[in-house]
Design an enzyme around this catalytic site. Structure first.
Site, PDB file in Angstrom:
ATOM      1  N   TYR A  65      -1.990  10.634 -39.352  1.00 27.45           N
ATOM      2  CA  TYR A  65      -2.278  10.485 -38.116  1.00 27.45           C
ATOM      3  C   TYR A  65      -3.628   9.328 -38.076  1.00 27.45           C
ATOM      4  CZ  TYR A  65      -1.924   9.455 -32.988  1.00 27.45           C
ATOM      5  OH  TYR A  65      -2.155   8.887 -31.627  1.00 27.45           O
ATOM      6  N   SER A 103      -6.035   4.784 -31.412  1.00 23.22           N
ATOM      7  CA  SER A 103      -6.155   5.622 -31.360  1.00 23.22           C
ATOM      8  C   SER A 103      -8.029   6.021 -32.001  1.00 23.22           C
ATOM      9  CB  SER A 103      -6.031   7.143 -31.426  1.00 23.22           C
ATOM     10  OG  SER A 103      -6.403   7.704 -31.608  1.00 23.22           O
TER      11      SER A 103
HETATM   12  P1  NAD Z   1       5.386   9.702 -25.727  1.00 27.83           P
HETATM   13  O1  NAD Z   1       5.246  10.625 -27.033  1.00 27.83           O
HETATM   14  O2  NAD Z   1       4.915   9.403 -24.464  1.00 27.83           O
HETATM   15  O3  NAD Z   1       5.824   8.567 -25.924  1.00 27.83           O
HETATM   16  C1  NAD Z   1       6.373   7.642 -27.433  1.00 27.83           C
HETATM   17  C2  NAD Z   1       6.662   6.396 -26.966  1.00 27.83           C
HETATM   18  O4  NAD Z   1       7.490   6.519 -28.650  1.00 27.83           O
HETATM   19  C3  NAD Z   1       8.566   7.561 -26.427  1.00 27.83           C
HETATM   20  O5  NAD Z   1       8.935   6.816 -25.863  1.00 27.83           O
HETATM   21  C4  NAD Z   1       8.825   7.606 -27.374  1.00 27.83           C
HETATM   22  O6  NAD Z   1      11.410   7.570 -27.841  1.00 27.83           O
HETATM   23  C5  NAD Z   1       8.797   6.447 -28.245  1.00 27.83           C
HETATM   24  N1  NAD Z   1       9.191   6.762 -29.776  1.00 27.83           N
HETATM   25  C6  NAD Z   1       8.842   7.951 -30.036  1.00 27.83           C
HETATM   26  N2  NAD Z   1       9.702   7.728 -31.771  1.00 27.83           N
HETATM   27  C7  NAD Z   1      10.481   6.255 -31.991  1.00 27.83           C
HETATM   28  C8  NAD Z   1      11.098   5.938 -32.883  1.00 27.83           C
HETATM   29  N3  NAD Z   1      11.238   6.649 -33.841  1.00 27.83           N
HETATM   30  N4  NAD Z   1      11.706   4.478 -32.643  1.00 27.83           N
HETATM   31  C9  NAD Z   1      10.703   4.073 -31.533  1.00 27.83           C
HETATM   32  N5  NAD Z   1      10.796   4.795 -30.524  1.00 27.83           N
HETATM   33  C10 NAD Z   1      10.065   6.139 -29.927  1.00 27.83           C
HETATM   34  O7  NAD Z   1       3.941   9.318 -26.171  1.00 27.83           O
HETATM   35  P2  NAD Z   1       2.185   8.531 -26.005  1.00 27.83           P
HETATM   36  O8  NAD Z   1       0.973   9.440 -25.651  1.00 27.83           O
HETATM   37  O9  NAD Z   1       2.309   7.251 -24.862  1.00 27.83           O
HETATM   38  O10 NAD Z   1       1.664   7.842 -27.393  1.00 27.83           O
HETATM   39  C11 NAD Z   1       2.043   6.603 -27.707  1.00 27.83           C
HETATM   40  C12 NAD Z   1       0.511   5.324 -28.453  1.00 27.83           C
HETATM   41  O11 NAD Z   1      -0.081   6.072 -27.606  1.00 27.83           O
HETATM   42  C13 NAD Z   1       0.956   6.491 -29.834  1.00 27.83           C
HETATM   43  O12 NAD Z   1       1.511   4.660 -31.070  1.00 27.83           O
HETATM   44  C14 NAD Z   1      -0.225   7.256 -29.595  1.00 27.83           C
HETATM   45  O13 NAD Z   1      -0.659   7.797 -31.247  1.00 27.83           O
HETATM   46  C15 NAD Z   1      -1.414   6.537 -29.694  1.00 27.83           C
HETATM   47  N6  NAD Z   1      -1.893   6.918 -28.783  1.00 27.83           N
HETATM   48  C16 NAD Z   1      -1.996   8.191 -27.175  1.00 27.83           C
HETATM   49  C17 NAD Z   1      -2.688   9.158 -27.639  1.00 27.83           C
HETATM   50  C18 NAD Z   1      -2.809  10.150 -26.164  1.00 27.83           C
HETATM   51  O14 NAD Z   1      -3.880  11.068 -25.898  1.00 27.83           O
HETATM   52  N7  NAD Z   1      -1.711  10.141 -25.589  1.00 27.83           N
HETATM   53  C19 NAD Z   1      -3.959   8.725 -27.746  1.00 27.83           C
HETATM   54  C20 NAD Z   1      -4.441   7.464 -28.764  1.00 27.83           C
HETATM   55  C21 NAD Z   1      -3.202   7.022 -28.980  1.00 27.83           C
END
Ligand code: NAD
Length: 259
Positions: free
Chosen positions: A154, A141
Site C-alpha cells: 500500500y 493517502s
Molecule cells: P472503500 O473500501 O470504502 O471503497 C472502495 C471502493 O472501491 C468501493 O466502491 C469498491 O467497490 C471499489 N473497488 C474495490 N476493488 C475494486 C476493483 N477491483 N475494481 C473497481 N472497484 C473496486 O474504501 P475507501 O476507504 O473509500 O478508499 C477509497 C480510496 O481512498 C482508496 O484508494 C484508499 O486507499 C484511499 N484512502 C482511504 C483512506 C481511509 O482512511 N479510508 C485513507 C487514505 C486513502
C-alpha cells in the site's frame, strides 16, 4: 460550475469515492460510477444521484483487469460523451509483515492502487486533450507521504501514485489539463472499519475503543476526515481557482503528516 462535464470516479459505490461522486454531481457534472456492490443498491444510488438531472452511468469494471480499465474509459465516452474528469479512487489494503506478505496480494494491491491509475490516465488523456481541458485527481493517502509498518504494498503504491501524479502534471503543464493527488488520513469507510475490527479482535477491546486507539496513534485531531470533505477538495480541484495547482499532494489528515 461543472455543468456539461463528465467524470469517472473509480470505486464510487462506497466510502470516499461515493463522497466525491456526490460532490461532483452537486456541481453539475455527469458521473460514471464504478465499483462493486449489489445491483439493486447501485440502481438506487444512480436514481438518487440523478434526481437533479445529472446523467449517472455505472460500470462494474474490475480495476485489477487492464482491459476493463480501458473499457471503463471507452464506455464513459460512449455513454456520457466525454471524459473531462478522472478520479482514480478505487483502492484496497492488505496488512502483513514484509517477509510474510503474500506475492499475489502484493501484485493485487499494486495493480489496483497504482497500475490501474496509470492505465486509466493513459486511456483518458487523449479525450481530455481533444478539448484542452481536464482534471485528474488521484486519491493517494497519508501513506503516499509517510509509512506505517506492515503496509509495504500500500505504501509503495501510494508513494508511486504521487510520483505518477507529478509526471502527468509536468507532461500536461502547458495545457488546460491538471493532475493532483489528495492524501487523506483516516476516513471511516468500510476499508478502515476492517482495520478497526482487526485491532479490536487482536486486543480484545470494543470497536469504539479500537477507533480511539487507531486515531490516537496517527491523527492528532483525533477525528476522522469524512468522504464529504474529500469530495469538497476534489470539487475544488476541478474549479477554475485550481487551474494552476499542478502536481500537488494535498493532505486532509487531521495533522497526521505534520508530525
Ligand atoms: P472503500 O473500501 O470504502 O471503497 C472502495 C471502493 O472501491 C468501493 O466502491 C469498491 O467497490 C471499489 N473497488 C474495490 N476493488 C475494486 C476493483 N477491483 N475494481 C473497481 N472497484 C473496486 O474504501 P475507501 O476507504 O473509500 O478508499 C477509497 C480510496 O481512498 C482508496 O484508494 C484508499 O486507499 C484511499 N484512502 C482511504 C483512506 C481511509 O482512511 N479510508 C485513507 C487514505 C486513502
Amino acid at each position: 460550475m461543472l455543468k456539461g462535464k463528465s467524470a469517472i470516479v473509480t470505486g464510487s459505490t462506497s466510502g470516499i469515492g461515493l463522497g466525491i461522486a456526490r460532490a461532483l454531481v452537486a456541481q453539475g457534472a455527469n458521473v460514471m460510477l464504478n465499483g462493486f456492490g449489489e445491483a439493486a443498491a447501485i440502481s438506487a444510488l444512480q436514481a438518487e444521484l440523478g434526481k437533479g438531472g445529472a446523467k449517472i452511468a455505472y460500470s462494474g469494471a474490475d480495476m485489477t483487469k487492464p482491459d476493463q480499465v480501458a473499457g471503463l474509459v471507452a464506455d464513459t465516452v460512449r455513454e456520457l460523451g466525454s471524459v473531462d474528469i478522472l478520479v482514480n479512487n478505487a483502492g484496497m489494503q492488505h496488512v502483513a509483515p514484509v517477509d510474510a506478505f503474500p506475492l499475489e496480494m502484493w501484485d493485487k494491491v499494486i495493480q489496483l492502487n497504482l497500475t490501474s491509475c496509470f492505465q486509466a490516465i493513459r486511456a483518458a488523456l487523449p479525450e481530455m486533450k481533444k478539448r484542452n481541458w481536464g482534471r485528474i485527481v488521484n486519491i493517494a493517502s497519508a501513506h503516499g507521504l509517510v509509512a506505517s509498518a506492515e503496509k509495504s504494498a500500500y505504501v509503495a503504491a501510494k508513494h508511486g501514485l504521487i510520483g505518477l501524479t507529478k509526471v502527468v502534471a509536468l507532461e500536461t503543464a502547458k495545457s488546460g489539463i491538471t493532475a493532483n493527488a489528495i492524501c487523506p488520513g483516516w476516513v471511516l469507510t468500510p476499508l478502515v472499519q476492517k482495520q478497526i475490527d482487526a485491532l479490536a479482535a487482536r486486543k480484545g477491546i470494543s470497536g469504539e475503543a479500537a477507533k480511539i486507539e487507531l486515531l490516537a496513534e496517527k491523527q492528532p485531531s483525533q477525528e476522522f476526515a469524512t468522504p464529504e470533505q474529500i469530495g469538497g477538495l476534489a470539487a475544488f480541484l476541478c474549479s477554475p481557482a485550481a487551474d494552476q495547482i499542478r502536481g500537488a499532494s494535498l493532505s486532509i489528515d487531521g495533522g497526521w503528516t505534520a508530525q
